[in-house]
Structure formats: C-alpha cells, structure tokens
Design an enzyme around this catalytic site. Structure first.
Site, PDB file in Angstrom:
ATOM      1  N   SER A 196       3.969  -2.308  10.149  1.00  0.00           N
ATOM      2  CA  SER A 196       5.419  -2.409  10.337  1.00  0.00           C
ATOM      3  C   SER A 196       6.017  -3.748   9.902  1.00  0.00           C
ATOM      4  CB  SER A 196       5.790  -2.102  11.797  1.00  0.00           C
ATOM      5  OG  SER A 196       5.454  -0.762  12.109  1.00  0.00           O
ATOM      6  N   GLU A 216      -4.865  -4.912  10.693  1.00  0.00           N
ATOM      7  CA  GLU A 216      -3.798  -3.931  10.869  1.00  0.00           C
ATOM      8  C   GLU A 216      -4.020  -3.192  12.187  1.00  0.00           C
ATOM      9  OE1 GLU A 216      -1.993  -2.775   6.798  1.00  0.00           O
ATOM     10  OE2 GLU A 216      -3.704  -1.469   7.133  1.00  0.00           O
ATOM     11  N   LYS A 236       0.071   4.263  -0.175  1.00  0.00           N
ATOM     12  CA  LYS A 236      -0.544   5.429   0.478  1.00  0.00           C
ATOM     13  C   LYS A 236      -0.342   6.680  -0.398  1.00  0.00           C
ATOM     14  CE  LYS A 236       0.076   3.071   4.828  1.00  0.00           C
ATOM     15  NZ  LYS A 236       0.289   3.130   6.261  1.00  0.00           N
ATOM     16  N   ASN A 248       0.875  -1.173   0.000  1.00  0.00           N
ATOM     17  CA  ASN A 248       0.000   0.000   0.000  1.00  0.00           C
ATOM     18  C   ASN A 248       0.912   1.223   0.000  1.00  0.00           C
ATOM     19  OD1 ASN A 248      -1.757   2.077   0.556  1.00  0.00           O
ATOM     20  ND2 ASN A 248      -2.332   1.340   2.606  1.00  0.00           N
ATOM     21  N   GLU A 256      -6.410   4.656   8.167  1.00  0.00           N
ATOM     22  CA  GLU A 256      -6.163   6.082   7.867  1.00  0.00           C
ATOM     23  C   GLU A 256      -7.403   6.728   7.258  1.00  0.00           C
ATOM     24  OE1 GLU A 256      -2.535   5.392   5.706  1.00  0.00           O
ATOM     25  OE2 GLU A 256      -1.561   4.827   7.583  1.00  0.00           O
ATOM     26  N   HIS A 297      -9.297   1.253   5.306  1.00  0.00           N
ATOM     27  CA  HIS A 297      -7.992   1.396   5.945  1.00  0.00           C
ATOM     28  C   HIS A 297      -8.137   2.331   7.147  1.00  0.00           C
ATOM     29  CE1 HIS A 297      -3.826   2.449   6.674  1.00  0.00           C
ATOM     30  NE2 HIS A 297      -3.498   1.361   5.997  1.00  0.00           N
ATOM     31  N   GLY A 351       3.243   2.077  10.730  1.00  0.00           N
ATOM     32  CA  GLY A 351       4.250   3.137  10.571  1.00  0.00           C
ATOM     33  C   GLY A 351       5.025   3.461  11.838  1.00  0.00           C
TER      34      GLY A 351
HETATM   35  P1  13P Z   1       3.463   0.217   7.499  1.00  0.00           P
HETATM   36  O1  13P Z   1       3.908  -1.075   6.862  1.00  0.00           O
HETATM   37  O2  13P Z   1       4.184   1.422   6.971  1.00  0.00           O
HETATM   38  O3  13P Z   1       3.423   0.117   8.982  1.00  0.00           O
HETATM   39  O4  13P Z   1       1.929   0.442   7.024  1.00  0.00           O
HETATM   40  C1  13P Z   1       1.025  -0.602   7.116  1.00  0.00           C
HETATM   41  C2  13P Z   1      -0.212  -0.228   6.425  1.00  0.00           C
HETATM   42  O5  13P Z   1      -0.932   0.665   6.843  1.00  0.00           O
HETATM   43  C3  13P Z   1      -0.541  -0.936   5.190  1.00  0.00           C
HETATM   44  O6  13P Z   1      -1.843  -0.692   4.769  1.00  0.00           O
END
Ligand code: 13P
Length: 253
Positions: A214, A168, A13, A11, A100, A98, A174
């Site tokens: 992560s 997640e 983002k 992803n 976010e 997601h 992150g």
């Molecule tokens: P990270 O791998 O950067 O922690 O992000 C995970 C994520 O949100 C994937 O959708």
C-alpha cells in the site's frame, strides 16, 4: 536516510496489456524531463510484456524486471519461464517469493532460495520478498517469521550486487493499510542486523531493503525516510505513471 541508492520498483502483477506501454513511456518521459537524481526505477510487468517493455526502455533509466521464474534453465515444464528467458528478453531483475506466489502456489522458502539462485545463474538480480500475515502479526510473530524467511530463502552466496530484499507485510498488500513508521523501522532494522551478521558489513549493509504494501504518493515520503528503507516495491500505484511518479518524487529534496 540510507546510504544505499534507493530503488522504486513497480510490480504490475497480472495487470497490463500491450496498450499499457503508454504508461511506461509516460513514466520514462516524466523522468527524462524532471529527473529525480540518485534513485533507481524499475517496472516488473507480466511476462508477456517483458520483451516489449525492455526494448521500449533501451535508452531509458527505467529498468525492466520479471515477477517470477522457474528454477531450471529449460526443460519439460509446460507454462513455466526460466530466468535465462527473462535475461534474453532484457530483464535485469526477478521478483522471487512474493507472498502471492507463496499463498497461491504454495511456494516454500526452499523453493524461493532456488529461484534466487536461478536468477543469479542468469546474471540477474533477485528481489527476495518476505513478510508476515495478519495472523502472525497478531500473535507477535512478525520478527520470528521474517528472520526465518531471511534465513531459509536467501542463499548463502548472496552479495549486495545480486540481492535485494523486499519486506512486504501480507496484510498491507492491496489493503490500503500500512504499518506505522515505528513498526517499519523495527522490522527493517532487524533485517539489516540479520543481513550484516550473515553477509558482513559490506554485502549485508549494501543490500537494498525495500518496503512494500500500500505504498502511494501520500505515504511514500514518510515510509522512504526510514533509515533502513532503501526504496519501495509498489503494486497498485505503479500501474499509472502519474501515481508512480508521485512515489518516486518523494525522493526529491
Ligand atoms: P500494493 O502496493 O498494491 O499494496 O502491492 C504491494 C505489492 O505486493 C508489491 O509487490
């Protein structure tokens, strides 16, 4: 190891310009020269890159997905993009719900469910995300939260072919933090149990369950070896082909 074909999905983002297609091409070439059998690979770039990336990956095993969609086919929705538009651009899947999107845009489980239905309407696979916040975890609410999200965000018509679930934990995204293997096992076992109860052994058992938060080359092998983990949804470590290959290579026997 799970019986489902694993998927390692990236992803991106809100990262990536056209010039970053070089990383995608590098990834595809690495997979061609040193194939990792029995693993599906996907990159979900920003919407601006979906068409170009799909065209670049026409002959590749790398699938292209999108990061979000609107619920409607078309209409007066300035700035929004429909699932049909992504299908038209060559996407095979769309991430919905997601954390976010839930946090930054107030997306509810009900909206996520509608987005999953929109994804199917366009003939694509819905990657439905669930996961608890740090506070919810601290209060021991992880399983309650995940169960509620599964119940309310997955439409009743879900089948193994059109639905992937990504667990997640919000606090692991992150941050460099990951749950222990025991914690991941507990949550993924519970998700599998809920899915089998609701959708039956074939569909509930056949839906891929991804872990995200992560994931990197150094922890992938451990996380991906959990029985009900059928792959990963990777953020930061999917932006560079070498880092992402390190995760995919954790499936090399
Ligand atoms: P990270 O791998 O950067 O922690 O992000 C995970 C994520 O949100 C994937 O959708």
């Amino acid at each position: 190891m799970s019986k489902n074909t694993p998927l390692v999905a990236g992803n991106w983002k809100m990262n990536g310009l056209r010039e970053n297609a070089s990383e995608l091409v590098k990834l595809s070439e690495s997979l061609k020269s040193a194939p990792v059998d029995g693993v599906d690979v996907m990159i979900c770039p920003p919407a601006t890159l979906v068409l170009a990336f799909s065209e670049l990956m026409k002959e590749s095993i790398v699938q292209i997905g999108a990061e979000d969609c609107h619920t409607l086919v078309s209409g007066a929705n300035t700035g929004d993009l429909s699932a049909e538009m992504f299908a038209d651009c060559g996407a095979t899947a769309i991430i919905v719900g997601h954390s976010e999107r839930r946090a930054d845009h107030g997306e509810s489980d009900a909206l996520v469910r509608e987005k999953a239905q929109a994804t199917w309407r366009a003939g694509l696979v819905a990657i439905i995300c669930v996961g608890e916040t740090a506070g919810q975890r601290q209060y021991g609410l992880t399983l309650d939260v995940v169960r509620r999200q599964l119940k309310n965000a997955i439409p009743d018509a879900a089948i193994a072919k059109n639905t992937i679930i990504a667990y997640e934990p919000v606090w692991a995204i992150g941050t460099g933090l990951t749950p222990t293997v025991e914690d991941v096992t507990k949550v993924h076992d519970e998700i599998r149990k809920e899915l089998v109860e609701r959708f039956g052994a074939e569909n509930g058992g056949g839906m891929k369950l991804l872990y995200g938060g992560s994931v990197k080359a150094s922890n992938a092998k451990e996380l991906m070896s959990v029985e009900n983990v059928d792959g990963a949804l990777v953020g930061g470590a999917s932006l560079k082909a070498d880092d992402f290959m390190g995760i995919i290579n954790s499936y090399k026997s």
